[in-house]
Design a protein around this motif. Structure first.
Motif, PDB file in Angstrom:
ATOM      1  N   ASP A   1     -21.517  14.282  -2.930  1.00 40.56           N
ATOM      2  CA  ASP A   1     -21.967  15.670  -3.009  1.00 40.56           C
ATOM      3  C   ASP A   1     -21.151  16.608  -2.131  1.00 40.56           C
ATOM      4  N   PHE A   2     -20.628  16.112  -1.017  1.00 38.59           N
ATOM      5  CA  PHE A   2     -19.828  16.974  -0.143  1.00 38.59           C
ATOM      6  C   PHE A   2     -18.649  17.552  -0.919  1.00 38.59           C
ATOM      7  N   ARG A   3     -17.886  16.708  -1.605  1.00 40.68           N
ATOM      8  CA  ARG A   3     -16.713  17.166  -2.354  1.00 40.68           C
ATOM      9  C   ARG A   3     -17.133  18.109  -3.480  1.00 40.68           C
ATOM     10  N   LYS A   4     -18.254  17.808  -4.119  1.00 43.17           N
ATOM     11  CA  LYS A   4     -18.741  18.651  -5.206  1.00 43.17           C
ATOM     12  C   LYS A   4     -19.063  20.056  -4.699  1.00 43.17           C
ATOM     13  N   GLU A   5     -19.694  20.153  -3.543  1.00 41.11           N
ATOM     14  CA  GLU A   5     -20.047  21.464  -2.992  1.00 41.11           C
ATOM     15  C   GLU A   5     -18.822  22.220  -2.486  1.00 41.11           C
ATOM     16  N   VAL A   6     -17.848  21.502  -1.936  1.00 43.04           N
ATOM     17  CA  VAL A   6     -16.599  22.149  -1.522  1.00 43.04           C
ATOM     18  C   VAL A   6     -15.898  22.726  -2.748  1.00 43.04           C
ATOM     19  N   ALA A   7     -15.858  21.963  -3.834  1.00 39.04           N
ATOM     20  CA  ALA A   7     -15.234  22.457  -5.068  1.00 39.04           C
ATOM     21  C   ALA A   7     -15.972  23.675  -5.598  1.00 39.04           C
ATOM     22  N   ARG A   8     -17.293  23.639  -5.554  1.00 38.12           N
ATOM     23  CA  ARG A   8     -18.083  24.781  -6.024  1.00 38.12           C
ATOM     24  C   ARG A   8     -17.758  26.023  -5.191  1.00 38.12           C
ATOM     25  N   ALA A   9     -17.667  25.859  -3.867  1.00 39.94           N
ATOM     26  CA  ALA A   9     -17.343  26.989  -2.989  1.00 39.94           C
ATOM     27  C   ALA A   9     -15.946  27.537  -3.290  1.00 39.94           C
ATOM     28  N   GLU A  10     -14.990  26.636  -3.531  1.00 32.40           N
ATOM     29  CA  GLU A  10     -13.634  27.076  -3.850  1.00 32.40           C
ATOM     30  C   GLU A  10     -13.599  27.848  -5.175  1.00 32.40           C
ATOM     31  N   LEU A  11     -14.324  27.375  -6.167  1.00 33.85           N
ATOM     32  CA  LEU A  11     -14.378  28.078  -7.450  1.00 33.85           C
ATOM     33  C   LEU A  11     -15.062  29.431  -7.314  1.00 33.85           C
ATOM     34  N   GLU A  12     -16.165  29.484  -6.589  1.00 38.81           N
ATOM     35  CA  GLU A  12     -16.869  30.753  -6.390  1.00 38.81           C
ATOM     36  C   GLU A  12     -15.989  31.756  -5.665  1.00 38.81           C
ATOM     37  N   ARG A  13     -15.153  31.277  -4.758  1.00 34.40           N
ATOM     38  CA  ARG A  13     -14.239  32.166  -4.031  1.00 34.40           C
ATOM     39  C   ARG A  13     -13.279  32.859  -4.994  1.00 34.40           C
ATOM     40  N   GLN A  14     -12.905  32.195  -6.071  1.00 31.07           N
ATOM     41  CA  GLN A  14     -12.000  32.797  -7.050  1.00 31.07           C
ATOM     42  C   GLN A  14     -12.607  34.038  -7.692  1.00 31.07           C
ATOM     43  N   PHE A  15     -13.941  34.083  -7.770  1.00 31.28           N
ATOM     44  CA  PHE A  15     -14.620  35.215  -8.403  1.00 31.28           C
ATOM     45  C   PHE A  15     -15.144  36.243  -7.405  1.00 31.28           C
ATOM     46  N   SER A  16     -15.246  35.846  -6.137  1.00 33.38           N
ATOM     47  CA  SER A  16     -15.822  36.760  -5.147  1.00 33.38           C
ATOM     48  C   SER A  16     -14.798  37.349  -4.184  1.00 33.38           C
ATOM     49  N   SER A  17     -13.623  36.766  -4.121  1.00 33.47           N
ATOM     50  CA  SER A  17     -12.601  37.253  -3.198  1.00 33.47           C
ATOM     51  C   SER A  17     -11.425  37.819  -3.977  1.00 33.47           C
ATOM     52  N   GLU A  18     -11.144  39.086  -3.743  1.00 29.85           N
ATOM     53  CA  GLU A  18     -10.015  39.716  -4.418  1.00 29.85           C
ATOM     54  C   GLU A  18      -8.699  39.021  -4.045  1.00 29.85           C
ATOM     55  N   ALA A  19      -8.558  38.636  -2.772  1.00 30.46           N
ATOM     56  CA  ALA A  19      -7.330  37.979  -2.320  1.00 30.46           C
ATOM     57  C   ALA A  19      -7.160  36.613  -2.986  1.00 30.46           C
ATOM     58  N   ALA A  20      -8.240  35.823  -3.042  1.00 32.51           N
ATOM     59  CA  ALA A  20      -8.170  34.500  -3.672  1.00 32.51           C
ATOM     60  C   ALA A  20      -7.871  34.639  -5.157  1.00 32.51           C
ATOM     61  N   SER A  21      -8.505  35.583  -5.793  1.00 31.32           N
ATOM     62  CA  SER A  21      -8.283  35.820  -7.221  1.00 31.32           C
ATOM     63  C   SER A  21      -6.846  36.256  -7.487  1.00 31.32           C
ATOM     64  N   ARG A  22      -6.318  37.123  -6.645  1.00 30.80           N
ATOM     65  CA  ARG A  22      -4.949  37.611  -6.815  1.00 30.80           C
ATOM     66  C   ARG A  22      -3.948  36.461  -6.629  1.00 30.80           C
ATOM     67  N   LEU A  23      -4.155  35.634  -5.602  1.00 30.45           N
ATOM     68  CA  LEU A  23      -3.264  34.507  -5.373  1.00 30.45           C
ATOM     69  C   LEU A  23      -3.281  33.548  -6.560  1.00 30.45           C
ATOM     70  N   PHE A  24      -4.486  33.212  -7.033  1.00 30.65           N
ATOM     71  CA  PHE A  24      -4.608  32.315  -8.186  1.00 30.65           C
ATOM     72  C   PHE A  24      -3.897  32.921  -9.399  1.00 30.65           C
ATOM     73  N   SER A  25      -4.088  34.205  -9.638  1.00 31.33           N
ATOM     74  CA  SER A  25      -3.443  34.879 -10.775  1.00 31.33           C
ATOM     75  C   SER A  25      -1.936  34.856 -10.657  1.00 31.33           C
ATOM     76  N   GLU A  26      -1.423  35.105  -9.459  1.00 29.29           N
ATOM     77  CA  GLU A  26       0.027  35.109  -9.263  1.00 29.29           C
ATOM     78  C   GLU A  26       0.615  33.726  -9.450  1.00 29.29           C
ATOM     79  N   LEU A  27      -0.073  32.703  -8.927  1.00 27.38           N
ATOM     80  CA  LEU A  27       0.413  31.337  -9.113  1.00 27.38           C
ATOM     81  C   LEU A  27       0.310  30.923 -10.572  1.00 27.38           C
ATOM     82  N   SER A  28      -0.780  31.276 -11.239  1.00 28.09           N
ATOM     83  CA  SER A  28      -0.953  30.942 -12.653  1.00 28.09           C
ATOM     84  C   SER A  28       0.128  31.589 -13.506  1.00 28.09           C
ATOM     85  N   ALA A  29       0.475  32.814 -13.187  1.00 33.59           N
ATOM     86  CA  ALA A  29       1.474  33.558 -13.957  1.00 33.59           C
ATOM     87  C   ALA A  29       2.904  33.187 -13.556  1.00 33.59           C
ATOM     88  N   GLY A  30       3.073  32.409 -12.488  1.00 39.39           N
ATOM     89  CA  GLY A  30       4.400  32.028 -12.051  1.00 39.39           C
ATOM     90  C   GLY A  30       5.152  33.120 -11.325  1.00 39.39           C
TER      91      GLY A  30
END
Length: 178
Positions: free
Chosen positions: A147-176
């Motif tokens: 469960d520890f790893r599952k909750e860490v993953a959930r927190a990381e995914l939620e950060r993608q939707f709640s943090s503009e910086a995390a979302s921007r980084l993910f978008s930039e890496l996804s787009a290359g």
């Protein structure tokens, strides 16, 4: 899901490494997807099933004498990150520019620096691919830190939707873009 046209998509479903495609008939796949998504999923024809090892490989240096490695010959990223073609095209551009400089100007520095130039870029995307694969594929496996790893993953995914910086980084890496 990775879209593959208007009416198709590609999904990666984690399964034990020793499984074969024959052990995963269409109905089992749709049932497993519904269970993992927690809701019914629209089904359709499955046109390709493969067991794909989720691995990262980098050969360094990417050259030896007059032999230069490009693309999958030099590095492999897990398909979840969708960066294989991006990295192969980057290698090709760096190599092509180096060859042109050597032929037109007699400048071999691009060929001499080919491996170092490409590896800086490759390791950035290997880190992204390893993070994304870890996040998506091991998070629901109870045998992998429970469960520890599952909750860490959930927190990381939620950060993608709640943090503009995390979302921007993910978008930039996804787009290359980095």
């Amino acid at each position: 899901m990775i879209p593959r046209g208007e009416n198709a998509g590609r999904l990666y479903l984690q399964c034990p490494a020793g499984d074969s495609p024959e052990q995963w008939p269409d109905q089992r796949i749709w049932s497993e997807l519904a269970a993992r998504f927690g809701t019914d999923v629209p089904s359709g024809k499955i046109i390709d099933k493969r067991i794909v090892p989720l691995r990262c490989v980098v050969y360094s240096p990417m050259s030896h004498g007059r032999l230069y490695l490009l693309g999958d010959a030099a590095h492999i990223v897990p398909p979840m990150s969708a960066k294989g073609i991006h990295l192969a095209l980057y290698d090709t551009e760096v190599f092509a520019r180096a060859i042109i400089a050597k032929i037109k100007e007699g400048d071999a520095s691009g060929l001499g620096n080919y491996s170092d130039t490409c590896l800086r870029h490759i390791w950035n995307y290997q880190a992204f691919a390893a993070w994304l694969t870890e996040l998506m594929h091991n998070a629901g496996d109870a045998s992998y830190e429970g469960d520890f790893r599952k909750e860490v993953a959930r927190a990381e995914l939620e950060r993608q939707f709640s943090s503009e910086a995390a979302s921007r980084l993910f978008s930039e890496l996804s787009a290359g873009l980095l």
